[in-house]
Scaffold this active site. Structure first.
Site, short mmCIF file in Angstrom:
data_model
loop_
_atom_site.label_atom_id
_atom_site.label_comp_id
_atom_site.label_asym_id
_atom_site.label_seq_id
_atom_site.Cartn_x
_atom_site.Cartn_y
_atom_site.Cartn_z
N ASN A 9 43.31 36.29 25.98
CA ASN A 9 44.45 36.51 26.88
C ASN A 9 44.77 35.17 27.55
OD1 ASN A 9 46.31 37.30 28.76
ND2 ASN A 9 44.83 38.27 30.13
N TRP A 10 45.82 34.55 27.05
CA TRP A 10 46.13 33.19 27.52
C TRP A 10 46.84 33.19 28.88
CZ3 TRP A 10 47.97 29.36 23.14
CH2 TRP A 10 47.00 29.34 22.12
N LYS A 11 47.33 34.32 29.31
CA LYS A 11 48.04 34.42 30.60
C LYS A 11 49.19 33.39 30.64
CE LYS A 11 43.67 35.82 32.56
NZ LYS A 11 42.92 36.17 33.74
N HIS A 94 47.28 44.91 31.99
CA HIS A 94 46.29 43.96 32.50
C HIS A 94 46.26 44.06 34.03
CE1 HIS A 94 44.31 40.23 33.61
NE2 HIS A 94 43.74 40.30 32.42
N GLU A 96 46.27 41.95 36.26
CA GLU A 96 47.21 41.08 36.97
C GLU A 96 48.61 41.69 36.95
OE1 GLU A 96 46.14 37.59 34.76
OE2 GLU A 96 44.17 37.67 35.72
N GLU A 166 38.11 46.30 31.85
CA GLU A 166 37.99 45.03 32.56
C GLU A 166 37.81 45.30 34.05
OE1 GLU A 166 39.96 41.62 30.20
OE2 GLU A 166 41.50 42.59 31.38
N GLY A 172 38.05 36.38 35.92
CA GLY A 172 38.33 35.04 36.43
C GLY A 172 37.45 34.65 37.60
N SER A 212 35.06 37.47 32.54
CA SER A 212 34.16 36.30 32.54
C SER A 212 33.21 36.26 31.35
CB SER A 212 33.39 36.21 33.86
OG SER A 212 34.28 36.09 34.94
C1 PEP Z 1 41.25 38.56 31.44
O1 PEP Z 1 42.11 37.99 32.07
O2 PEP Z 1 41.54 39.52 30.71
C2 PEP Z 1 39.88 38.07 31.55
C3 PEP Z 1 38.91 38.79 31.07
O3 PEP Z 1 39.72 36.85 32.16
P1 PEP Z 1 38.34 36.01 32.28
O4 PEP Z 1 37.68 36.04 30.94
O5 PEP Z 1 38.78 34.64 32.67
O6 PEP Z 1 37.53 36.68 33.33
#
Ligand code: PEP
Length: 249
Positions: A9-11, A94, A96, A166, A172, A212
């Site tokens: 997931n590049w956001k 997601h 976010e 998640e 993050g 993470s």
């Molecule tokens: C995500 O944004 O879906 C995610 C899992 O981020 P991270 O791996 O940076 O925690």
């Protein structure tokens, strides 16, 4: 046998040339694998990414889409627009999107329907916040996200559904759910699906863990029986790290 998937997931990261650079590195570094590997550049870079990866087994997926087919929704992107450039999978819900753009389960249910109607594959994200876990409500929260956002979907459509658990407190933050916490929740998700549908549906669905995941912890997380891969944020932007996570699957 369930499909294994590692999706990046590049956001809102990487402009056009940075996207091309990272994809070039990924093409040379991602090891041969039977797992599906996905990347999700931002909307403006999707078409170029599809062209660049035309001869690669890495799939380009979208980070979001609107529920309407077209119309007066300024700034939005439809399933048809995505499919017209070769995108067949979309990440929805997601945390976010839920936190910063007000996406709730009712809206997500409409987006899920729109994607399935277009015959696209959906990666639906969900997970509890820190206060839910601290209060012991994490199972209840996840169950309600699934019931309200997904369980209206007919059983015949579940071949197009991928789930991404998640926990918001692990995204993050550098804080990962322990492999045991991930396994416990993934097993609960399967039980919940089995109760709402049946065991076959529960056993066939791919459930990714996100939060993470790094090269250092991927092996242990992916070794858990109900964890079928990962949705990777930060580490997906570093070719060596993403390749190492793919190797771990
Ligand atoms: C995500 O944004 O879906 C995610 C899992 O981020 P991270 O791996 O940076 O925690």
């Amino acid at each position: 046998m369930r499909k294994k998937i590692v999706a990046g997931n590049w956001k809102m990261n990487k402009n056009s040339s940075e996207t091309a650079d990272l994809l070039t590195q990924l093409m040379s570094k991602i090891p041969d694998t039977t797992a599906e590997v996905m990347v999700s550049p931002t909307f403006v870079n999707l078409a170029e990414a599809v062209k660049q990866l035309a001869d690669s087994s890495i799939e380009v997926v979208a980070q979001n889409m609107h529920f309407a087919e077209k119309g007066a929704y300024t700034g939005e992107i439809s399933s048809n627009m995505l499919q017209s450039i070769g995108i067949e999978t979309v990440i929805l819900g997601h945390s976010e999107r839920r936190a910063y753009f007000g996406e709730d389960d009712a809206l997500l249910a409409k987006k899920v329907d729109a994607a399935l109607k277009a015959n696209m594959r959906v990666i639906l994200c969900f997970g509890e916040e820190l206060q839910d876990r601290k209060g012991g409500d994490h199972f209840k929260v996840v169950e309600s996200q699934l019931k309200n956002g997904l369980f209206h979907v007919d059983k015949s459509q579940w071949g197009k559904i991928v789930l991404a658990y998640e926990p918001v407190w692990a995204i993050g933050t550098g804080e990962t759910a322990s492999p045991e916490q991930a396994q416990e929740m993934h097993a609960f998700i399967r039980e919940t699906i089995a109760a709402a549908y049946d065991q076959d549906t529960a056993q066939i669905v791919t459930i990714l863990y996100g939060g993470s995941v790094k090269p250092a912890n991927a092996n242990e997380i992916f070794s858990k029986p109900d964890v079928d891969g990962g949705l990777i944020g930060g580490a997906a932007l570093v070719a060596d790290d993403f390749a190492a996570i793919v190797a771990a699957i």
